[in-house]
Write a protein that holds these residues in place. Structure first.
Motif: not given
Length: 548
Positions: A115-124, A129-148
């Motif tokens: 999950y990513a949100a504008v009030d998220g934190d890349d330390a999450n 949804p309550d532990t969303a990251v802030r940037t889409l770059q970090h979301a991509i970096d965390l993704a594994d195959p099959g991730t949404i």
């Protein structure tokens, strides 16, 4: 007879009658979170008695004379249309044609959800949804195959999808808005807003094919905007890797091409997107196409809405193989005065023609609806096996070229071979030019050029055909034109000249009385609306839309 004019320059008016899908994250949401959709048919300029929509569409929208530079007419935000606003929400609220749907690739959702949100934190950890990251770059970096990757509403910075961030053939990664939220991704600085890159795909490796790291990533339902300072690499999306899908996104406003596909971007899918430019947001450069495909193989460009583009809407070149342009709506293209709508072939640096001499191989352009274009509706240049079937071209070549254009812009002088223009409606108002070639020799063997089963119409005049390279024909006499073709290679033009009798000047569907109905052998299995052909028997309608 009145000069052909369209009653409304808003692209949504042309698309309205095709609205079947619901495209989320398209247009500015209403207060209830839904996107408005203009699905009602237009009433002005409509022929209800089976008469010619071309001759009856006499509103003051104006497409400009041949002397117009093509820039003033159709400039975004100038026609008073509800959707043409001078901000980054520009473009129609209607969905793309029904062919703009695309099944999910394998394995989506088999991995963890991020999950990513504008009030998220890349330390999450991004796992709730309550532990969303802030940037889409970090979301991509965390993704594994099959991730949404589920993205909450708001504005985000661009990102790079690179080695280590990819899915697999069995488990694709999907990024999309969460609960249909309005998500905007903006570029800043130089370079593309979203960049698919792998070291193994770098052009310094001199790869001929896309035999390098494959992304297996799909972006869906996002609004992505280029950077005002993007420069020559300032694309909205640049793709260097094979196996990327862009589905139902809104892609706007770039200094360079909106979508750039390089040689190693094989098997890219570009389906159901809205693609346009708005100089009020980002000033496009002089070389900014809608979709640029240079050397990549097996790309599918289907069901997109391309509009308000200063240059070419979409083209393939540079040894591209098996490109498919199908079911796209192209409106207000070439606003600089010289842009074509769709091209199989153009001009690539000679040192980049690394696996053949032709710009394209087996390029197909079919079932597209194309209107208000300063250059050609469809151009073929330095290509082998190009097929231009069942397109509807209305008021094209308003400033330059002709609706159907055979060109040779090859740096090595390679002419085309085995080219067919069949089953196309060409209805001209501003310009009488229906078919032309360039002064350079366009065909290796003129017997491999087939021009047939088309329907030509010029409001208030005769169609003009030109064979410049042969210096044997230039004029408006159809019998002389078809005789000239026959003299070249034993193939005359068995097409017809007649009013296509559209239902209206919004959708360009033929009436039951149209000479386009049941007028040709079936060459294409589906039409613009993804309805099966033929409607009856073994014959089909000329043009993009099959009469039900």
């Amino acid at each position: 007879m009145a000069r052909f004019r369209l009653p409304d320059r808003s692209p949504s008016r042309v698309l309205a009658a095709t609205a079947v899908l619901t495209l989320t994250a398209c247009g500015d949401p209403d207060a209830d979170g839904t996107s408005p959709a203009d699905t009602g048919a237009a009433t002005d300029g409509v022929s209800t008695d089976g008469g010619s929509a071309i001759t009856e569409a006499t509103g003051d929208a104006g497409t400009g004379d041949a002397s117009d530079d093509g820039a003033a007419d159709g400039a975004p935000g100038t026609d008073g249309g509800a959707d043409d606003t001078a901000d980054d929400s520009g473009g129609p609220d209607d969905p793309p044609p029904p062919s703009g749907d695309e099944p999910l690739p394998p394995g989506v959702g088999t991995g963890p959800t991020i999950y990513a949100a504008v009030d998220g934190d890349d330390a999450n950890d991004g796992l709730t949804p309550d532990t969303a990251v802030r940037t889409l770059q970090h979301a991509i970096d965390l993704a594994d195959p099959g991730t949404i990757i589920e993205v909450d509403a708001g504005e985000y910075d661009g990102f790079v999808v690179s080695d280590g961030d990819f899915g697999t053939a069995e488990q694709w990664i999907l990024m999309r808005p969460r609960d249909d939220a309005a998500v905007t991704i903006r570029g800043s600085g130089d370079g593309p807003t979203i960049y698919f890159y792998a070291d193994s795909c770098d052009e310094e490796n001199e790869l001929v094919s896309g035999d390098c790291s494959r992304a297996h990533v799909r972006l869906e339902g996002l609004h992505v905007q280029g950077s005002p300072d993007g420069g020559g690499d300032g694309n909205v999306i640049k793709i260097d890797t094979p196996q990327v899908q862009l589905v139902k996104n809104r892609l706007c406003c770039s200094v360079a091409d909106v979508i750039k596909n390089v040689r190693t971007a094989d098997d890219t899918v570009i389906v159901g997107n809205e693609i346009w430019q708005d100089p009020a947001v980002v000033t496009p450069g002089s070389n900014a196409q809608g979709i640029d495909i240079t050397g990549a193989d097996r790309l599918r460009v289907v069901g997109n809405h391309l509009h308000d583009l200063g240059d070419v809407a979409a083209y393939a070149k540079g040894n591209a193989r098996e490109t498919l342009f199908e079911g796209n709506l192209v409106v207000d293209t070439g606003l600089s005065g010289e842009g074509n709508a769709i091209m199989c072939g153009q001009s690539t640096d000679a040192d980049r023609l690394v696996d053949g001499d032709y710009e394209t191989y087996d390029c197909t352009v079919r079932n597209n609806v194309i209107t208000r274009v300063s250059g050609a509706c469809v151009a073929v240049g330095s290509s082998q096996g190009a097929r231009v079937y069942n397109n509807t071209c209305v008021d094209t070549a308003t400033s330059i070229h002709a609706a159907l254009f055979l060109t040779n812009e090859s740096e090595i002088g390679q002419a085309s071979t085995d080219v067919e223009f069949r089953g196309n409606i060409v209805a001209q108002g501003t310009s009488p030019r229906v078919f032309t070639d360039t002064d350079e020799l366009g065909m290796t063997d003129w017997s491999t050029l087939i021009v047939d089963d088309n329907l030509y119409f010029v409001d208030g005049g005769a169609p003009v055909f030109t064979l410049k390279a042969t210096e044997i024909y230039d004029g408006g006499d159809f019998d002389a034109w078809t005789a000239a073709l026959a003299d070249l290679g034993a193939h005359g033009d068995g097409s017809a000249i007649a009013d296509p009798l559209f239902v209206d000047s919004v959708r360009f569907e033929p009436t039951a009385a149209s000479p386009a109905v049941d007028a040709m052998p079936c060459l294409v299995a589906w039409d613009f609306d993804a309805e099966p052909r033929p409607a009856d028997g073994d014959v089909c309608d000329i043009g993009a839309i099959e009469l039900e």
